[in-house]
Design a protein around this motif. Sequence first.
Motif, short mmCIF file in Angstrom:
data_model
loop_
_atom_site.label_atom_id
_atom_site.label_comp_id
_atom_site.label_asym_id
_atom_site.label_seq_id
_atom_site.Cartn_x
_atom_site.Cartn_y
_atom_site.Cartn_z
N GLU A 97 3.87 7.67 -2.87
CA GLU A 97 3.83 6.22 -3.09
C GLU A 97 4.77 5.50 -2.13
O GLU A 97 4.44 4.43 -1.60
CB GLU A 97 4.20 5.91 -4.54
CG GLU A 97 3.16 6.38 -5.55
CD GLU A 97 3.61 6.17 -6.99
OE1 GLU A 97 4.75 5.72 -7.18
OE2 GLU A 97 2.82 6.48 -7.89
N GLU B 63 3.05 5.50 1.34
CA GLU B 63 1.94 4.55 1.43
C GLU B 63 2.44 3.11 1.47
O GLU B 63 1.89 2.27 2.18
CB GLU B 63 0.99 4.75 0.25
CG GLU B 63 0.22 6.07 0.31
CD GLU B 63 -0.68 6.18 1.54
OE1 GLU B 63 -1.21 5.14 1.99
OE2 GLU B 63 -0.84 7.30 2.05
N ARG C 85 1.87 0.47 4.68
CA ARG C 85 1.33 -0.89 4.58
C ARG C 85 2.25 -1.93 5.21
O ARG C 85 1.79 -2.96 5.70
CB ARG C 85 1.11 -1.23 3.10
CG ARG C 85 0.06 -0.36 2.44
CD ARG C 85 -0.20 -0.81 1.01
NE ARG C 85 -1.12 0.08 0.34
CZ ARG C 85 -0.77 1.08 -0.46
NH1 ARG C 85 0.50 1.28 -0.72
NH2 ARG C 85 -1.67 1.85 -1.01
N CYS D 31 -5.05 9.36 0.11
CA CYS D 31 -3.86 8.56 -0.17
C CYS D 31 -3.10 9.35 -1.25
O CYS D 31 -3.25 9.09 -2.44
CB CYS D 31 -4.27 7.17 -0.65
SG CYS D 31 -2.92 6.06 -1.11
N ASP E 237 -0.02 -8.59 -5.67
CA ASP E 237 -0.55 -7.53 -4.84
C ASP E 237 -0.44 -7.94 -3.37
O ASP E 237 -0.53 -9.11 -3.03
CB ASP E 237 -2.03 -7.28 -5.15
CG ASP E 237 -2.23 -6.65 -6.52
OD1 ASP E 237 -1.22 -6.29 -7.15
OD2 ASP E 237 -3.38 -6.54 -6.95
N ASN F 219 2.27 -3.12 -1.34
CA ASN F 219 2.61 -2.53 -2.63
C ASN F 219 1.35 -2.05 -3.33
O ASN F 219 0.25 -2.13 -2.80
CB ASN F 219 3.39 -3.52 -3.52
CG ASN F 219 2.57 -4.76 -3.89
OD1 ASN F 219 1.35 -4.74 -3.88
ND2 ASN F 219 3.27 -5.82 -4.21
N PHE F 220 1.50 -1.53 -4.52
CA PHE F 220 0.39 -0.98 -5.28
C PHE F 220 -0.15 -2.02 -6.24
O PHE F 220 0.60 -2.82 -6.80
CB PHE F 220 0.84 0.28 -6.03
CG PHE F 220 1.27 1.36 -5.09
CD1 PHE F 220 0.35 2.23 -4.57
CD2 PHE F 220 2.59 1.45 -4.70
CE1 PHE F 220 0.74 3.20 -3.66
CE2 PHE F 220 2.99 2.42 -3.79
CZ PHE F 220 2.06 3.29 -3.27
N ARG G 298 -5.95 3.21 -11.68
CA ARG G 298 -5.04 2.41 -10.86
C ARG G 298 -5.77 2.10 -9.57
O ARG G 298 -6.82 2.68 -9.29
CB ARG G 298 -3.75 3.18 -10.56
CG ARG G 298 -2.83 3.34 -11.74
CD ARG G 298 -1.49 3.93 -11.32
NE ARG G 298 -0.76 3.04 -10.42
CZ ARG G 298 0.37 3.38 -9.79
NH1 ARG G 298 0.87 4.58 -9.94
NH2 ARG G 298 0.97 2.52 -9.00
N TYR G 299 -5.24 1.21 -8.80
CA TYR G 299 -5.86 0.93 -7.51
C TYR G 299 -4.79 0.62 -6.48
O TYR G 299 -3.67 0.22 -6.82
CB TYR G 299 -6.86 -0.24 -7.61
CG TYR G 299 -6.22 -1.58 -7.85
CD1 TYR G 299 -5.92 -2.44 -6.81
CD2 TYR G 299 -5.88 -2.00 -9.15
CE1 TYR G 299 -5.33 -3.68 -7.03
CE2 TYR G 299 -5.30 -3.23 -9.38
CZ TYR G 299 -5.02 -4.07 -8.32
OH TYR G 299 -4.42 -5.29 -8.53
N CYS G 300 -5.15 0.82 -5.24
CA CYS G 300 -4.28 0.46 -4.13
C CYS G 300 -5.02 -0.55 -3.26
O CYS G 300 -6.26 -0.54 -3.19
CB CYS G 300 -3.94 1.66 -3.25
SG CYS G 300 -3.05 2.99 -4.09
N ASP H 206 -6.10 -1.02 0.10
CA ASP H 206 -6.24 -0.12 1.24
C ASP H 206 -5.70 -0.79 2.50
O ASP H 206 -6.11 -1.90 2.86
CB ASP H 206 -7.73 0.22 1.43
CG ASP H 206 -7.91 1.43 2.31
OD1 ASP H 206 -8.08 2.54 1.77
OD2 ASP H 206 -7.88 1.28 3.56
N HIS I 176 -9.76 -2.83 -2.30
CA HIS I 176 -9.22 -1.87 -3.26
C HIS I 176 -9.89 -0.51 -3.13
O HIS I 176 -11.09 -0.42 -2.94
CB HIS I 176 -9.43 -2.39 -4.69
CG HIS I 176 -8.75 -3.68 -4.96
ND1 HIS I 176 -9.05 -4.48 -6.04
CD2 HIS I 176 -7.77 -4.35 -4.28
CE1 HIS I 176 -8.29 -5.56 -6.02
NE2 HIS I 176 -7.51 -5.50 -4.96
#
Length: 252
Positions: free
Chosen positions: A89, A92, A96, A121, A158, A162-163, A195-197, A199, A205
Amino acid sequence: MRDAAALPSHGDADIAAVASLLADQARCSVLLALDDGRALPASVLAEEAGVSRSTASSHLAKLTEAGLLRVEAHGRHRYYRLAGPHVGELLEALVRLSPPRPVRSLREGTRAARLRAARTCYDHLAGRLGVAVMSALLERGALIGGDGRYDPERDRHDSPSNFGRDVPYELTGTGREFLVDLGVTLPTSGRPLIRYCVDWTEQSHHLGGGVGRAVLDRFMSAGWLARTPRNRAVSVTDAGRLVLAEAFAIDW
């Protein structure tokens, strides 16, 4: 005068200690090479970082001592992996925030294109393919609660650094049936299901959490995806293209 014994033994977190480790390009290359959850030997990591084996050993020792890596013994060989999802985490989030590295060769350009197309990821699928899979799940009603897009005006907490936490995605009963029929083993406990990130290459997402990991595990175990030997990029096999087309309506 206060008794020294009454003073706290620790102050604020020493962010600089970790930041100094990440200020070295070779160490960052090692960490990114391990960001797909695999364990790799020092020889492979030395090649990935472009340094000698002795230099790689020094870097690996520092990263292990700092708690970013853990080492595993397999017979006479030692393998290294990230110490846990929290390190993935962190990486990633830094990816970003970081500017892209300039592409200086055809090899680097090919690698960058593969990473943007499909990659892991840490323990879930990302890149164009990861975003496409999540979009397909939303279109068929397997997921509800959002549209898969990153909207900086709407999703105020968001960002590409960040996540995701603003969009309340949920897995529907239809979604459960679809994934189980596909052979995905859904987790029954532990981390959050969905959960989602955001991208970092697609600004949309992709799916994380327990379901994201379960989907990637199924794609890998079924041979629909294949890992590349040296980095986080994955390639879609012929069988995978067929499944993507038939089950997800994705033309890959």
